[in-house]
Design an enzyme around this catalytic site. Sequence first.
Site, PDB file in Angstrom:
ATOM      1  N   ASP A   1      63.387  57.952  79.671  1.00 12.45           N
ATOM      2  CA  ASP A   1      62.312  57.040  79.275  1.00 12.45           C
ATOM      3  C   ASP A   1      61.101  57.842  78.791  1.00 12.45           C
ATOM      4  O   ASP A   1      60.598  58.718  79.502  1.00 12.45           O
ATOM      5  CB  ASP A   1      61.900  56.155  80.462  1.00 12.45           C
TER       6      ASP A   1
ATOM      7  N   ASP B   1      65.838  45.945  87.493  1.00 11.12           N
ATOM      8  CA  ASP B   1      66.923  46.855  87.912  1.00 11.12           C
ATOM      9  C   ASP B   1      66.919  47.023  89.426  1.00 11.12           C
ATOM     10  O   ASP B   1      67.978  47.046  90.064  1.00 11.12           O
ATOM     11  CB  ASP B   1      66.764  48.223  87.229  1.00 11.12           C
TER      12      ASP B   1
END
Length: 293
Positions: free
Chosen positions: A15, A241
């Site tokens: 990320d 998540d």
Amino acid sequence: MKTPTITVIGSINTDMITATDILPNQGETVLGQSFQTKPGGKGANQAVAAARLGGNVQMIGRVGDDQNGADMLKRLEDENIDTSMVDRIPDQNTGIANILLSNNDNQIIIIPGANDEVTPDYVKQYQKNILASDFVLIQFEVPEETVLYCLDLCHAHNIPMIVNPAPAKELPVSSWSKATYITPNESEAAQLFNLNDMDKPMNQKLIITQGKNGVSYCQHEERLTVPSYTVTPVDTTGAGDTFNGALTVALSEQKELAKAIQFANAASALSVQKLGAQEGMPTRKEVETFLAH
Ligand code: RIB
């Protein structure tokens, strides 16, 4: 109680997080606040969440032979996740997520790289491991055919499976019906399902996360809501998540559905209090302490 074995099939990303007060318009340049690189990918995030909460987690995925791939693998290993089913593809890049953080929300652009090569043939070689799982968890950052293959396999062998349809992708009803639970957020649910006219079995499967409005689920044909916890978020990336990883752990421990959702809500409330998808994911003890108070 035996530690449940959870297989997560999914993406592994690096990320690239840019925090900015102002989002640029088309053709405009603005000055942002900060930039950081963190581990991510919906599959890897869900695996880390489940492992921190006490699951015995094995991950099926792929990274490139670049530095990001080596770093992401190491991060998973450090979380005690079995990475023997994650390989490194020569001359391929590890998945990248470009994340813009602004006004307590995010916008994400994914470059899938090696995640696109998590094909049914790749996954098939680990069929035995999948079938030895207490629960299987998958998302849509790997090819659609792989999701379909796993649904067929798990359904045929009565292995419970959660499909987190993120990013949203339509499947035939005959395929959705093979999932034990489907966990869209509100916008994915609206995009994928006719919420006003759903048959009973499909309604039972849908667990819809609605941010501060809690999580809706179905009991005895009635849709009920488990409220969410109010916290001040630093970064909501990966909250879904965490919810999915935690829900899978709780269900594989045979928690009743409403209790499992409450456990997952607590985990995801704790997870948003640090920057990065995985940084704030809580341990089992942290969730239990939070719930006790
Ligand atoms: O759900 C959050 C994740 O989505 C990020 O970590 C990013 O990698 C994207 O896959």
